[in-house]
Design a protein around this motif. Structure first.
Motif, PDB file in Angstrom:
ATOM      1  N   ILE A 123       0.875  -1.174   0.000  1.00 30.96           N
ATOM      2  CA  ILE A 123       0.000   0.000   0.000  1.00 30.96           C
ATOM      3  C   ILE A 123       0.909   1.218   0.000  1.00 30.96           C
ATOM      4  N   SER A 124       0.838   2.012  -1.078  1.00 30.62           N
ATOM      5  CA  SER A 124       1.664   3.210  -1.177  1.00 30.62           C
ATOM      6  C   SER A 124       1.307   4.176  -0.058  1.00 30.62           C
ATOM      7  N   GLN A 125       2.255   4.982   0.326  1.00 33.48           N
ATOM      8  CA  GLN A 125       1.990   6.045   1.290  1.00 33.48           C
ATOM      9  C   GLN A 125       1.443   7.296   0.603  1.00 33.48           C
ATOM     10  N   LYS A 126       1.226   7.190  -0.711  1.00 27.49           N
ATOM     11  CA  LYS A 126       0.675   8.294  -1.503  1.00 27.49           C
ATOM     12  C   LYS A 126      -0.751   7.947  -1.926  1.00 27.49           C
ATOM     13  N   ASN A 127      -1.602   8.943  -1.958  1.00 23.28           N
ATOM     14  CA  ASN A 127      -2.972   8.762  -2.433  1.00 23.28           C
ATOM     15  C   ASN A 127      -3.015   8.662  -3.956  1.00 23.28           C
ATOM     16  N   GLY A 128      -4.138   8.210  -4.465  1.00 23.54           N
ATOM     17  CA  GLY A 128      -4.356   8.169  -5.901  1.00 23.54           C
ATOM     18  C   GLY A 128      -4.207   9.565  -6.498  1.00 23.54           C
ATOM     19  N   GLY A 129      -3.505   9.659  -7.631  1.00 21.57           N
ATOM     20  CA  GLY A 129      -3.302  10.941  -8.295  1.00 21.57           C
ATOM     21  C   GLY A 129      -2.288  11.841  -7.619  1.00 21.57           C
ATOM     22  N   LYS A 130      -1.667  11.344  -6.572  1.00 22.09           N
ATOM     23  CA  LYS A 130      -0.735  12.166  -5.791  1.00 22.09           C
ATOM     24  C   LYS A 130       0.661  11.541  -5.724  1.00 22.09           C
ATOM     25  N   GLY A 131       0.998  10.716  -6.726  1.00 23.31           N
ATOM     26  CA  GLY A 131       2.341  10.158  -6.783  1.00 23.31           C
ATOM     27  C   GLY A 131       2.451   8.687  -6.429  1.00 23.31           C
ATOM     28  N   CYS A 132       1.336   7.977  -6.300  1.00 22.82           N
ATOM     29  CA  CYS A 132       1.413   6.554  -5.928  1.00 22.82           C
ATOM     30  C   CYS A 132       2.028   5.702  -7.036  1.00 22.82           C
ATOM     31  N   ALA A 133       1.783   6.045  -8.298  1.00 30.72           N
ATOM     32  CA  ALA A 133       2.397   5.298  -9.406  1.00 30.72           C
ATOM     33  C   ALA A 133       3.903   5.541  -9.406  1.00 30.72           C
ATOM     34  N   ARG A 134       4.307   6.759  -9.207  1.00 31.54           N
ATOM     35  CA  ARG A 134       5.734   7.098  -9.111  1.00 31.54           C
ATOM     36  C   ARG A 134       6.371   6.295  -7.994  1.00 31.54           C
ATOM     37  N   ASP A 135       5.693   6.204  -6.870  1.00 34.38           N
ATOM     38  CA  ASP A 135       6.201   5.482  -5.708  1.00 34.38           C
ATOM     39  C   ASP A 135       6.558   4.039  -6.074  1.00 34.38           C
TER      40      ASP A 135
END
Length: 176
Positions: free
Chosen positions: A143-155
């Motif tokens: 589970i990314s520490q980033k929300n959807g649209g806020k850098g989770c794919a980058r993570d």
């Protein structure tokens, strides 16, 4: 037998598959008077997607949405495998894996809601944004520490590429 942790699976990843709404966007849409729906995508996610494409990874989008502007944006990043209007995402996943002869264990999939669950159960590394539905979080290995649209794919892309020594390997390490 104990299951592998996400860090043990990352070295095996050759393919990234992402949902759009709620993953590459924050899940909200602006509705204009003419009915056009407008989404916001994160530039840092875009950079990571393009980097993955440039490094030779398979990158695919499977989304229930049908917005042509989203497709255009993703094509501009070099992504050629884009399935929009996918209401049974497993069908598109099966087709994609078959076309490229990809083993599901080598696939990282990031989804955020109930329609993503059947696909996530097949892929080697199911992941989700921090604000994904609880049911999706429950089956995610990461589970990314980033929300959807806020850098989770980058993570997730950055983590995989770093584990595989492919993140910024073309840059000189000296920045001063």
């Amino acid at each position: 037998m104990m299951e592998k942790s996400y860090k043990e699976i990352m070295p095996e990843i050759t393919t990234f598959i992402f949902d759009v709404d709620g993953v590459l966007t924050d899940g909200s849409v602006t509705v204009f008077p003419d009915g056009e729906l407008v989404r916001t995508m994160n530039i840092k996610d875009g950079y990571a997607l393009k980097t993955a494409v440039d490094k030779g990874y398979n990158v695919c989008i499977i989304s229930g949405g049908t917005n042509p502007a989203v497709k255009s944006r993703l094509q501009g990043l070099g992504i050629t495998d884009i399935y929009l209007g996918a209401h049974h995402k497993k069908d598109q996943l099966d087709e994609y894996l078959d076309i490229y002869n990809i083993d599901p264990k080598n696939v990282l999939y990031m989804g955020d809601d109930i329609p993503d669950i059947p696909v996530m159960k097949i892929c080697g590394l199911p992941t989700c944004p921090l604000d994904a539905a609880p049911e999706v979080q429950h089956i995610s290995a990461y589970i990314s520490q980033k929300n959807g649209g806020k850098g989770c794919a980058r993570d997730v892309i950055e983590q995989v590429l770093k584990v595989q020594d492919k993140w910024h390997d073309h840059f000189d390490a000296k920045y001063d």
